[in-house]
Design a protein around this motif. Sequence first.
Motif, short mmCIF file in Angstrom:
data_model
loop_
_atom_site.label_atom_id
_atom_site.label_comp_id
_atom_site.label_asym_id
_atom_site.label_seq_id
_atom_site.Cartn_x
_atom_site.Cartn_y
_atom_site.Cartn_z
N GLU A 119 1.85 18.89 -40.33
CA GLU A 119 2.27 19.89 -41.47
C GLU A 119 1.15 21.07 -41.15
OE1 GLU A 119 4.32 19.02 -45.21
OE2 GLU A 119 3.64 17.18 -44.76
N HIS A 120 0.00 20.89 -41.01
CA HIS A 120 -1.10 21.56 -41.03
C HIS A 120 -1.43 22.22 -39.63
CE1 HIS A 120 -2.09 21.32 -45.25
NE2 HIS A 120 -1.89 20.16 -45.07
N GLY A 121 -0.33 21.87 -38.74
CA GLY A 121 -0.53 22.39 -37.29
C GLY A 121 -1.83 21.76 -36.58
N ILE A 122 -2.16 20.48 -36.75
CA ILE A 122 -3.29 19.63 -36.05
C ILE A 122 -2.35 18.67 -35.16
CG2 ILE A 122 -5.17 18.13 -36.60
CD1 ILE A 122 -5.46 19.83 -39.35
N GLY A 123 -2.62 18.36 -34.02
CA GLY A 123 -2.18 17.50 -33.22
C GLY A 123 -2.72 16.35 -33.35
N VAL A 124 -2.11 14.93 -33.12
CA VAL A 124 -2.76 13.76 -33.31
C VAL A 124 -2.39 13.18 -31.79
CG1 VAL A 124 -2.64 11.61 -34.12
CG2 VAL A 124 -2.55 13.41 -35.61
N VAL A 125 -3.39 13.32 -30.95
CA VAL A 125 -3.18 12.92 -29.59
C VAL A 125 -2.97 11.22 -29.56
CG1 VAL A 125 -4.27 14.97 -28.68
CG2 VAL A 125 -5.78 12.75 -29.17
N ALA A 126 -3.71 10.67 -30.54
CA ALA A 126 -3.54 9.14 -30.25
C ALA A 126 -4.15 8.50 -31.61
CB ALA A 126 -4.46 8.54 -29.17
N SER A 127 -3.54 7.33 -31.93
CA SER A 127 -4.30 6.82 -33.13
C SER A 127 -4.16 5.20 -32.75
CB SER A 127 -3.15 6.85 -34.06
OG SER A 127 -1.98 6.43 -33.95
N GLU A 128 -5.15 4.57 -33.74
CA GLU A 128 -5.47 3.16 -33.41
C GLU A 128 -5.60 2.38 -35.00
OE1 GLU A 128 -5.61 -0.42 -31.02
OE2 GLU A 128 -5.27 1.86 -30.72
N GLY A 129 -4.92 1.44 -35.38
CA GLY A 129 -5.28 0.90 -36.60
C GLY A 129 -5.46 -0.65 -36.66
N LEU A 130 -6.09 -1.07 -37.67
CA LEU A 130 -6.33 -2.48 -37.71
C LEU A 130 -5.25 -3.16 -38.52
CD1 LEU A 130 -10.11 -1.95 -38.77
CD2 LEU A 130 -9.60 -2.97 -36.60
N GLY A 131 -4.40 -2.65 -39.05
CA GLY A 131 -3.44 -3.38 -39.81
C GLY A 131 -3.81 -4.31 -40.89
N GLU B 42 -16.20 -3.59 -35.50
CA GLU B 42 -14.59 -3.48 -35.65
C GLU B 42 -14.12 -1.78 -35.90
OE1 GLU B 42 -12.31 -6.83 -38.25
OE2 GLU B 42 -14.18 -6.21 -39.01
N VAL B 43 -14.97 -1.08 -36.69
CA VAL B 43 -14.79 0.42 -36.50
C VAL B 43 -15.21 0.92 -35.43
CG1 VAL B 43 -15.50 2.49 -37.88
CG2 VAL B 43 -15.42 0.52 -39.14
N VAL B 44 -16.14 0.64 -34.85
CA VAL B 44 -16.49 1.34 -33.40
C VAL B 44 -15.58 0.88 -32.49
CG1 VAL B 44 -18.08 1.18 -31.52
CG2 VAL B 44 -18.89 1.37 -33.67
N GLU B 45 -14.79 -0.39 -32.34
CA GLU B 45 -13.59 -0.75 -31.40
C GLU B 45 -12.52 0.14 -31.57
OE1 GLU B 45 -11.21 -4.60 -30.54
OE2 GLU B 45 -13.02 -4.97 -31.60
N ILE B 46 -12.08 0.41 -32.89
CA ILE B 46 -10.91 1.22 -32.99
C ILE B 46 -11.08 2.68 -32.59
CG2 ILE B 46 -9.80 -0.30 -34.56
CD1 ILE B 46 -10.34 1.46 -36.68
N VAL B 47 -12.49 3.15 -32.91
CA VAL B 47 -12.47 4.51 -32.35
C VAL B 47 -12.65 4.69 -31.19
CG1 VAL B 47 -14.37 6.23 -32.62
CG2 VAL B 47 -14.13 5.16 -34.73
N ARG B 48 -13.42 3.73 -30.39
CA ARG B 48 -13.12 3.71 -29.17
C ARG B 48 -11.64 3.85 -28.40
NH1 ARG B 48 -18.24 -0.19 -28.19
NH2 ARG B 48 -20.01 1.57 -28.08
N PHE C 278 -11.24 11.31 -36.26
CA PHE C 278 -11.20 11.14 -37.67
C PHE C 278 -11.02 9.67 -38.01
CE2 PHE C 278 -8.58 10.76 -41.81
CZ PHE C 278 -9.77 11.09 -42.53
N ILE C 279 -11.76 9.06 -38.89
CA ILE C 279 -11.81 7.66 -39.27
C ILE C 279 -11.42 7.77 -40.62
CG2 ILE C 279 -13.02 5.52 -39.42
CD1 ILE C 279 -15.01 6.66 -37.71
N SER C 280 -10.15 7.25 -40.84
CA SER C 280 -9.31 7.20 -42.23
C SER C 280 -10.10 6.12 -43.16
CB SER C 280 -7.84 7.45 -42.06
OG SER C 280 -7.24 7.84 -43.22
N CYS C 281 -9.76 6.46 -44.47
CA CYS C 281 -9.89 5.36 -45.38
C CYS C 281 -11.19 5.52 -46.27
CB CYS C 281 -9.39 4.13 -45.22
SG CYS C 281 -9.34 2.88 -46.71
N THR C 282 -11.30 5.87 -47.57
CA THR C 282 -12.62 5.93 -48.25
C THR C 282 -12.97 4.68 -48.56
OG1 THR C 282 -11.22 5.72 -50.22
CG2 THR C 282 -11.95 8.16 -49.47
N LEU D 222 -13.55 2.36 -46.07
CA LEU D 222 -14.01 1.84 -44.92
C LEU D 222 -15.33 2.30 -44.58
CD1 LEU D 222 -12.67 0.21 -42.35
CD2 LEU D 222 -12.50 2.29 -41.14
N PRO D 223 -16.41 1.44 -44.18
CA PRO D 223 -17.88 1.73 -44.14
C PRO D 223 -17.91 2.50 -43.05
CG PRO D 223 -17.59 -0.66 -43.70
CD PRO D 223 -16.28 -0.18 -44.17
#
Length: 253
Positions: free
Chosen positions: A154-166, A178-184, A195-199, A201-202
């Motif tokens: 909605e803000h014109g920002i493209g998301v080229v890929a995403s990864e989640g821990l579920g 685990e954070v590093v793993e999903i970022v990579r 962008f690493i989401s969730c307040t 998440l350390p």
Amino acid sequence: MLPEDFLGAMPGPAAQRGIGVIAPFDLALDRELWRWVPEEVSLHVTRTPFVPVPVSVEQANLVSDEAAVHAATRDLLVPEPEVVVYACTSGSFVDGAGGQRRLVEVMRAAGAPEAVTTSGALVEALEALGVGSVAIATPYVVSITDRLRAFLGEHGIGVVASEGLGLPGRIWSTRYSEVVEIVRAADRPEAEAVFISCTNLPTYDLIGPLEQELGKPVLTANQVTMWAALRAMGLAAVGVEQRLLHAVDASAA
């Protein structure tokens, strides 16, 4: 007994400037929020009411209930904060750009001098960096991550890929590895930032090293929240080797 000259030289604690923080009931990372805060600033934290549901779209809707956010804002006004922040990423993007704007309006209507949400802060940070495409790493189930993708779109920002821990809960206990793993896993060459989401998440200690490894800005939910709140106060956030904190504002260019 304290000597009079000591009392005369020490009139009391230094004056503090305040940020009011509305956090979801399950936030366990208050200490991480403080790490971005300069010495002259205090955080005044309150929480939304407990809801007996796992991390989900339903939970995000419940913790962003406008009546609850209004009441929490009123609770924070006594120590006279200069800004009130709604520090929940999913709760501030779950109803899209319109829902995010309504939360800001609710906090202002309740008396907040300035109002910031985590998702609004993310958009502000991406604009400041001149970023138009991101990869996102989240602890969420797919349905919540999809809402984040839609919000950014909605803000014109493209998301080229995403990864989640579920994860359905206890996100605060996620290990740095685990954070590093999903970022990579989420990063792509065409992503201008991650962008690493969730307040809950350390991430504080990972930002600089990940930026060096990936060669691009790495933004996190708590980072953008505190950056935007302090920016509204005319102050800088505290952090070593975090590109956002030293960025020239591309949106003002």
